[in-house]
Design a protein around this motif. Structure first.
Motif, mmCIF file in Angstrom:
data_model
loop_
_atom_site.group_PDB
_atom_site.id
_atom_site.type_symbol
_atom_site.label_atom_id
_atom_site.label_comp_id
_atom_site.label_asym_id
_atom_site.label_seq_id
_atom_site.Cartn_x
_atom_site.Cartn_y
_atom_site.Cartn_z
ATOM 1 N N LEU A 1 -7.452 -11.477 -5.212
ATOM 2 C CA LEU A 1 -6.564 -10.170 -4.439
ATOM 3 C C LEU A 1 -6.197 -9.063 -5.461
ATOM 4 O O LEU A 1 -5.480 -9.491 -6.198
ATOM 5 C CB LEU A 1 -4.740 -11.496 -3.885
ATOM 6 C CG LEU A 1 -5.019 -12.604 -3.353
ATOM 7 C CD1 LEU A 1 -3.723 -13.580 -2.729
ATOM 8 C CD2 LEU A 1 -5.747 -12.623 -1.651
ATOM 9 N N MET A 2 -6.077 -8.111 -4.818
ATOM 10 C CA MET A 2 -5.409 -7.079 -5.172
ATOM 11 C C MET A 2 -4.866 -6.424 -4.273
ATOM 12 O O MET A 2 -5.321 -5.974 -3.017
ATOM 13 C CB MET A 2 -6.321 -6.438 -5.960
ATOM 14 C CG MET A 2 -6.453 -5.081 -6.668
ATOM 15 S SD MET A 2 -5.096 -6.355 -8.186
ATOM 16 C CE MET A 2 -3.742 -4.952 -8.899
ATOM 17 N N ALA A 3 -3.771 -6.097 -4.899
ATOM 18 C CA ALA A 3 -2.175 -5.259 -3.326
ATOM 19 C C ALA A 3 -3.089 -3.397 -4.024
ATOM 20 O O ALA A 3 -3.715 -3.712 -4.840
ATOM 21 C CB ALA A 3 -1.384 -5.136 -4.140
ATOM 22 N N VAL A 4 -2.910 -2.742 -2.850
ATOM 23 C CA VAL A 4 -3.923 -1.082 -2.797
ATOM 24 C C VAL A 4 -2.425 -0.876 -3.089
ATOM 25 O O VAL A 4 -1.724 -0.297 -1.987
ATOM 26 C CB VAL A 4 -4.506 -1.309 -2.058
ATOM 27 C CG1 VAL A 4 -5.134 0.293 -2.175
ATOM 28 C CG2 VAL A 4 -5.507 -2.205 -2.387
ATOM 29 N N LEU A 5 -1.544 -0.102 -3.901
ATOM 30 C CA LEU A 5 -0.603 0.473 -4.010
ATOM 31 C C LEU A 5 -0.332 1.807 -3.607
ATOM 32 O O LEU A 5 -0.146 2.535 -2.237
ATOM 33 C CB LEU A 5 -0.308 1.104 -5.567
ATOM 34 C CG LEU A 5 1.398 1.327 -5.406
ATOM 35 C CD1 LEU A 5 2.418 1.136 -4.948
ATOM 36 C CD2 LEU A 5 1.562 1.897 -7.007
ATOM 37 N N PHE A 6 -1.375 2.772 -3.508
ATOM 38 C CA PHE A 6 -1.898 3.847 -3.129
ATOM 39 C C PHE A 6 -3.202 4.550 -3.213
ATOM 40 O O PHE A 6 -3.818 5.544 -3.291
ATOM 41 C CB PHE A 6 -2.144 5.241 -4.230
ATOM 42 C CG PHE A 6 -0.089 5.275 -4.832
ATOM 43 C CD1 PHE A 6 1.169 5.361 -3.849
ATOM 44 C CD2 PHE A 6 0.261 4.710 -6.125
ATOM 45 C CE1 PHE A 6 2.285 5.736 -4.476
ATOM 46 C CE2 PHE A 6 1.954 4.843 -6.258
ATOM 47 C CZ PHE A 6 2.202 5.237 -5.723
ATOM 48 N N GLN A 7 -3.689 3.117 -1.904
ATOM 49 C CA GLN A 7 -5.287 3.437 -1.575
ATOM 50 C C GLN A 7 -6.252 3.902 -2.667
ATOM 51 O O GLN A 7 -6.911 5.058 -2.603
ATOM 52 C CB GLN A 7 -5.283 4.674 -0.279
ATOM 53 C CG GLN A 7 -4.594 3.835 1.140
ATOM 54 C CD GLN A 7 -5.146 2.730 1.133
ATOM 55 O OE1 GLN A 7 -6.541 2.652 1.023
ATOM 56 N NE2 GLN A 7 -4.460 1.624 1.722
ATOM 57 N N VAL A 8 -5.821 3.285 -4.044
ATOM 58 C CA VAL A 8 -7.011 3.233 -4.742
ATOM 59 C C VAL A 8 -8.373 3.242 -4.489
ATOM 60 O O VAL A 8 -8.773 2.770 -4.058
ATOM 61 C CB VAL A 8 -7.032 2.655 -6.033
ATOM 62 C CG1 VAL A 8 -7.842 2.986 -7.887
ATOM 63 C CG2 VAL A 8 -5.324 2.062 -6.761
ATOM 64 N N ALA B 1 0.272 -23.200 -12.840
ATOM 65 C CA ALA B 1 1.268 -23.756 -12.375
ATOM 66 C C ALA B 1 1.383 -22.013 -11.424
ATOM 67 O O ALA B 1 2.022 -22.110 -10.171
ATOM 68 C CB ALA B 1 2.508 -24.085 -13.022
ATOM 69 N N ALA B 2 2.133 -21.166 -11.824
ATOM 70 C CA ALA B 2 2.668 -20.256 -11.533
ATOM 71 C C ALA B 2 1.682 -19.457 -10.689
ATOM 72 O O ALA B 2 1.958 -19.188 -9.251
ATOM 73 C CB ALA B 2 3.267 -19.363 -12.405
ATOM 74 N N TYR B 3 0.525 -19.370 -10.745
ATOM 75 C CA TYR B 3 -0.719 -18.370 -10.384
ATOM 76 C C TYR B 3 -0.862 -19.327 -8.794
ATOM 77 O O TYR B 3 -0.918 -19.017 -7.286
ATOM 78 C CB TYR B 3 -1.977 -18.918 -10.963
ATOM 79 C CG TYR B 3 -3.055 -18.388 -8.971
ATOM 80 C CD1 TYR B 3 -2.796 -17.431 -9.330
ATOM 81 C CD2 TYR B 3 -3.880 -20.007 -9.363
ATOM 82 C CE1 TYR B 3 -4.089 -16.810 -8.578
ATOM 83 C CE2 TYR B 3 -5.091 -19.445 -8.505
ATOM 84 C CZ TYR B 3 -4.726 -18.015 -7.593
ATOM 85 O OH TYR B 3 -6.305 -17.657 -7.343
ATOM 86 N N ALA B 4 -0.554 -20.660 -8.743
ATOM 87 C CA ALA B 4 -0.989 -21.441 -7.583
ATOM 88 C C ALA B 4 0.552 -21.421 -6.586
ATOM 89 O O ALA B 4 -0.012 -21.766 -5.036
ATOM 90 C CB ALA B 4 -0.729 -22.887 -7.904
ATOM 91 N N GLY B 5 2.213 -21.320 -7.504
ATOM 92 C CA GLY B 5 3.340 -20.824 -6.425
ATOM 93 C C GLY B 5 2.610 -19.770 -5.974
ATOM 94 O O GLY B 5 2.800 -19.954 -4.356
ATOM 95 N N TYR B 6 2.569 -18.919 -6.873
ATOM 96 C CA TYR B 6 2.876 -17.547 -5.713
ATOM 97 C C TYR B 6 1.011 -17.352 -4.905
ATOM 98 O O TYR B 6 1.393 -16.894 -3.282
ATOM 99 C CB TYR B 6 2.208 -16.215 -6.922
ATOM 100 C CG TYR B 6 3.298 -16.335 -8.146
ATOM 101 C CD1 TYR B 6 4.221 -16.147 -6.824
ATOM 102 C CD2 TYR B 6 2.995 -16.524 -9.255
ATOM 103 C CE1 TYR B 6 5.607 -15.889 -7.836
ATOM 104 C CE2 TYR B 6 4.192 -16.176 -9.509
ATOM 105 C CZ TYR B 6 5.638 -15.554 -8.994
ATOM 106 O OH TYR B 6 6.411 -15.302 -10.043
ATOM 107 N N ALA C 1 0.486 -10.579 -4.385
ATOM 108 C CA ALA C 1 -0.314 -10.694 -4.582
ATOM 109 C C ALA C 1 -0.337 -10.026 -5.901
ATOM 110 O O ALA C 1 -1.504 -11.090 -7.280
ATOM 111 C CB ALA C 1 -1.159 -9.361 -3.439
ATOM 112 N N ILE C 2 0.010 -9.346 -6.654
ATOM 113 C CA ILE C 2 -0.144 -8.578 -7.853
ATOM 114 C C ILE C 2 0.451 -10.243 -8.901
ATOM 115 O O ILE C 2 0.015 -10.614 -10.135
ATOM 116 C CB ILE C 2 1.235 -7.464 -8.403
ATOM 117 C CG1 ILE C 2 0.926 -6.842 -7.886
ATOM 118 C CG2 ILE C 2 1.658 -7.074 -9.617
ATOM 119 C CD1 ILE C 2 1.644 -5.051 -7.557
ATOM 120 N N ALA C 3 1.486 -10.570 -8.584
ATOM 121 C CA ALA C 3 1.788 -12.017 -9.322
ATOM 122 C C ALA C 3 0.899 -13.065 -9.339
ATOM 123 O O ALA C 3 0.759 -13.533 -10.753
ATOM 124 C CB ALA C 3 3.847 -12.471 -8.905
ATOM 125 N N ALA C 4 0.311 -12.805 -8.734
ATOM 126 C CA ALA C 4 -0.497 -14.135 -8.959
ATOM 127 C C ALA C 4 -1.778 -13.038 -8.954
ATOM 128 O O ALA C 4 -2.536 -14.855 -9.730
ATOM 129 C CB ALA C 4 -1.883 -14.337 -6.819
#
Length: 312
Positions: free
Chosen positions: A9-16, A215-220, A202-205
């Motif tokens: 997953l990757m968030a697309v903040l400014f349509q990179v 564990a944090a990855y699975a939660g996010y 997405a960024i947190a994951a």
């Protein structure tokens, strides 16, 4: 047996440019009513909608004679800005996000005349602490100076700690700069303000996975899937699990939903084409493999697609 890769997953903040994932968000019908300080409708308003997360996004709509404007928002998961203006009135800017689960949302605006604004000493939103730094950071980002942009976004957070747009920007740019813990910290702060933020989840994951916090990855990831179940990345990864077990029947509906959400998603086009090939649908297989080569001519499966098409 060829194992299917899991797409990150990757968030697309400014349509990179080059981003691999396009998030599929829920649509929403939005309506606004614009009146003056006495409650009278203002005809002929101009409304500009932008997103601090997608620099290329810009929508302009006009209000009718009753001061009403309407538009369809194709991705209601993101944060947006209204800029409402009319001749003789002080423009008004306001951040907004459609509430989770909403399909119809109405926003009310009251514009002061230029004289009223001058008398009251009204201050433009972009002149206020936090918003000013956010706007400056965005200009730096668009100019290609990510380091200076990150510093400015951090200033925006310092000035206004609950500004989701700035927190999201800090999280994504920190991740891009290799500061994964900083990205995770900013994403977590963002989620404290909006626990359904698709970008921050997405960024947190990604950050949690990168630093090895399984564990944090699975939660996010669980929260991300719950907030955005039709994201093509989620659907593809689920399909890949079935494909790796040679279960075409389990993978097929997931691949079809993936392509419905994003017809240009490369991996789903390739795998669906190969699945159709295995079921004897040669024409369908050729269609989807050709689509894969159209959207990902240099993709990891391009050579396989080219060779397969030769025999179809």
């Amino acid at each position: 047996m060829r194992l299917r890769r899991v797409v990150v997953l990757m968030a697309v903040l400014f349509q990179v440019a080059g981003a691999a994932v396009v998030f599929a968000g829920a649509q929403a019908r939005v309506e606004g009513n614009v009146t003056d300080s006495k409650g009278n409708p203002i005809p002929g308003v101009k409304v500009t909608i932008t997103s601090p997360q997608v620099s290329t996004f810009k929508m302009v709509v006009d209000g009718d004679e009753k001061g009403v404007f309407k538009f369809l928002l194709l991705d209601a998961t993101r944060n947006y800005f209204f800029h409402v203006e009319a001749v003789g009135y002080q423009p008004q800017e306001r951040p907004f996000k459609v509430a989770a689960g909403s399909t119809d949302t109405v926003f009310e605006f009251t514009l002061n005349t230029v004289q009223e604004a001058a008398a009251s000493g009204a201050v433009s939103l972009l002149e206020q602490p936090g918003f000013k730094e956010m706007a400056e950071g965005r200009k730096l980002y668009e100019a290609g100076d990510k380091t200076a942009a990150l510093a400015k976004f951090k200033e925006a957070v310092a000035a206004k700690p609950d500004m989701i747009q700035a927190l999201t920007a800090v999280a994504e740019l920190s991740f891009g700069a290799g500061d994964y813990q900083g990205a995770l910290d900013a994403a977590e702060s963002c989620l404290e303000q909006d626990d359904e933020s698709i970008d921050c989840l997405a960024i947190a994951a990604n950050a949690a996975q990168t630093i090895g916090d399984d564990a944090a990855y699975a939660g996010y990831m669980a929260r991300y899937e719950q907030a955005n179940p039709e994201d093509p990345t989620i659907l593809y990864n689920a399909a890949a699990g079935f494909l790796n077990k040679l279960d075409d029947d389990g993978a097929r509906p997931l691949l079809e939903r993936c392509l419905e959400a994003d017809p240009d998603f490369p991996q789903c086009n390739f795998e669906y084409g190969m699945l159709l090939l295995r079921t004897g649908d040669m024409a369908g297989a050729k269609t989807y493999l050709e689509k894969y080569l159209e959207v990902a001519p240099d993709g990891p499966d391009a050579a396989t697609a080219v060779e397969t098409i030769k025999y179809l």
